[in-house]
Design a protein around this motif. Structure first.
Motif, PDB file in Angstrom:
ATOM      1  N   VAL A  89       1.520   6.759  -8.251  1.00  0.00           N
ATOM      2  CA  VAL A  89       1.362   7.185  -6.868  1.00  0.00           C
ATOM      3  C   VAL A  89      -0.051   6.845  -6.407  1.00  0.00           C
ATOM      4  CG1 VAL A  89       1.391   9.150  -5.288  1.00  0.00           C
ATOM      5  CG2 VAL A  89       3.033   9.035  -7.178  1.00  0.00           C
ATOM      6  N   GLN A 388       3.794   3.314  -5.504  1.00  0.00           N
ATOM      7  CA  GLN A 388       4.129   3.715  -4.141  1.00  0.00           C
ATOM      8  C   GLN A 388       3.060   4.662  -3.612  1.00  0.00           C
ATOM      9  OE1 GLN A 388       6.388   2.719  -1.891  1.00  0.00           O
ATOM     10  NE2 GLN A 388       5.319   4.121  -0.501  1.00  0.00           N
ATOM     11  N   SER A 443       6.639   8.693  -1.879  1.00  0.00           N
ATOM     12  CA  SER A 443       6.535   8.724  -3.337  1.00  0.00           C
ATOM     13  C   SER A 443       7.291   9.907  -3.939  1.00  0.00           C
ATOM     14  CB  SER A 443       5.062   8.756  -3.762  1.00  0.00           C
ATOM     15  OG  SER A 443       4.378   9.844  -3.165  1.00  0.00           O
ATOM     16  N   THR A 446      10.800   8.752  -3.889  1.00  0.00           N
ATOM     17  CA  THR A 446      10.972   7.719  -4.905  1.00  0.00           C
ATOM     18  C   THR A 446      11.237   8.370  -6.258  1.00  0.00           C
ATOM     19  OG1 THR A 446       9.372   6.336  -3.720  1.00  0.00           O
ATOM     20  CG2 THR A 446       9.957   5.666  -5.946  1.00  0.00           C
TER      21      THR A 446
END
Length: 472
Positions: A89, A388, A443, A446
């Protein structure tokens, strides 16, 4: 003749990329302060960013910066095992530099779907059709990606026609034109009858190798005319006409197959010995054929190993259908189809089931699910590395998902949302309505998609979530 791409800020963009690569080897590590790092003869130019006022990592990776590294939730630095599945992240530029410490020269496949420069990017701001900013943004990232690739590694760059020509020339310059492997077409839509000129139903996937001479063919599962059968409990591709009496046209109704009993008369003793060896190894089997008691020579191949060359046009419509079974429908506006990314990953890992796959514009996490499904096909152990940013995401569905997960596990808190329910972030920063609570981040979702996809396609799969310390 090689065409060289020029744009304002090009020298600074390449200098930044090369400096980050060099600093990964010589710069100060976590917790250290190092000497000042300059851009050499380009230090009078602004370090490239994809938008004015964006205090991105490029701004901080300058004087006195520490080398970026990865950290756990508790802030402690960590060097992940290259075989781990990772979700990182943070901004992908310092993340890529940090990965050089553990993944340099190890990545087989890079798949990226970067901002298309339409004026709608958010955390990675863009101006829409500002080719120079987009090129300066992509250059250091592609240079770092190249360092992470194996000698036989391949990078797939997925984008539409707004930056396609520019991206192709940039890729040629970074990888070398001789290492360009061509362009694939992704057919993503059929409709669009109201289009102003013609229906735009495809994207482009440009492909480069680190060293083209080291890259094998792009493969996909072999299909007809062979047939799939279950033999001794295993899916096998069965080909009944691998041995023929001759070649050319056959009269209708005539038998083209060469029966085992006729091999010596037609092909000789050497051919019989060759067939017998393959019968002994299990590659061939004999199957009764016809009414005269003879046998056809049949080739059987485990389905997961039966391959043919990939075609340059890949049809994969819409990624929303992939999210519905996971209970994430409507969370992301334009997720890439799993079938597309799986085809790309498998094409270069068909016989490399332990490969590492990198996606540093992870978005909804399609690449992680594609890797899982590729592993399901052949019981492989491919691993993924996703990066991300914690970009705010506006979506009523996203709020419901993140809130529910937080209630069940304590991983996340509550989050507010906007009225339109669009799966898109606010270009001006974290989106809020009436309070201080931010919307759930991409994120976070995700990570949740990875968890749900693993439950469906790869029970027991573990992944490690880390954060980027960009060395500020």
């Amino acid at each position: 003749m090689t065409t060289v791409l020029e744009w304002p800020g090009k020298a600074a963009a390449f200098a930044l990329g090369h400096r980050l690569i060099a600093d990964a080897d010589t710069g100060p590590g976590p917790g250290e302060r190092g000497p000042e790092h300059h851009l050499g003869d380009c230090d009078t130019e602004r370090e490239p960013r994809l938008g004015e006022g964006d205090e991105g990592p490029e701004h901080h990776l300058g004087e006195g910066a520490r080398r970026p590294h990865l950290r756990k939730d508790d802030g402690s630095s960590v060097a992940p095992d290259p075989r781990e599945n990772l979700l990182i992240v943070g901004d992908n530029l310092p993340a890529l530099q940090a990965l050089l410490a553990t993944h340099r020269g190890r990545v087989k496949v890079v798949y990226i779907d970067p901002p298309y420069n339409t004026g709608n990017a958010h955390t990675y701001k863009d101006h829409g059709h500002d080719h120079a900013s987009w090129l300066s943004f992509m250059t250091p990232r592609l240079l770092l990606a190249r360092e992470l690739m194996r000698d036989d590694g391949v990078l797939f760059l997925h984008l539409d026609d707004k930056e396609s020509a520019w991206a192709q020339l940039l890729g040629h310059e970074i990888f070398g034109e001789d290492n360009s492997l061509g362009t694939l077409i992704h057919q993503r839509a059929k409709g669009g009858g109201n289009a102003r000129s013609f229906v735009r139903g495809h994207d482009y996937v440009h492909v480069w190798a680190r060293e083209a001479s080291r890259v094998g063919p792009f493969l996909t599962e072999k299909k007809s005319p062979a047939k799939l059968e279950v033999i001794d409990g295993r899916r096998m591709l069965v080909e009944t006409d691998v041995l023929r009496a001759g070649f050319g046209r056959y009269a209708r109704g005539s038998e083209r197959r060469l029966m085992y009993e006729d091999i010596v008369a037609v092909k000789g003793e050497r051919k019989l010995a060759e067939v017998d060896a393959k019968l002994a190894s299990g590659e061939y089997i004999l199957r009764p054929w016809g009414t005269d008691g003879k046998h056809a020579v049949v080739r059987v191949t485990p389905a997961e190993k039966a391959s043919s060359k990939m075609y340059s046009i890949i049809k994969a419509l819409g990624g929303q259908n992939d999210l519905e079974p996971l209970g994430l429908a409507g969370v992301f506006s334009y997720p890439k189809p799993v079938e597309l990314v799986k085809a790309l990953v498998a094409s270069q890992t068909f016989f490399d089931p332990d490969a590492i796959v990198l996606d540093f514009f992870a978005g909804s996490g399609t690449t992680a699910q594609a890797v899982m499904e590729a592993n399901s096909r052949d019981a492989g152990t491919r691993s993924f590395v996703l990066v991300q940013t914690p970009e705010p995401l506006r979506s009523k569905t996203a709020k419901a998902v993140v809130t529910a997960v937080g209630d069940e596990t304590g991983r996340t808190g509550d989050a507010d949302t906007d009225a339109d329910g669009l799966a898109a972030a606010d270009a001006d920063g974290p989106a809020t309505t009436g309070g201080d609570a931010e919307f759930p981040t991409i994120s976070e979702l995700t990570a949740e998609r990875i968890r749900r996809a693993a439950a469906a396609h790869s029970p027991g799969l573990d992944f490690t979530q880390l954060e980027v310390d960009d060395g500020k």
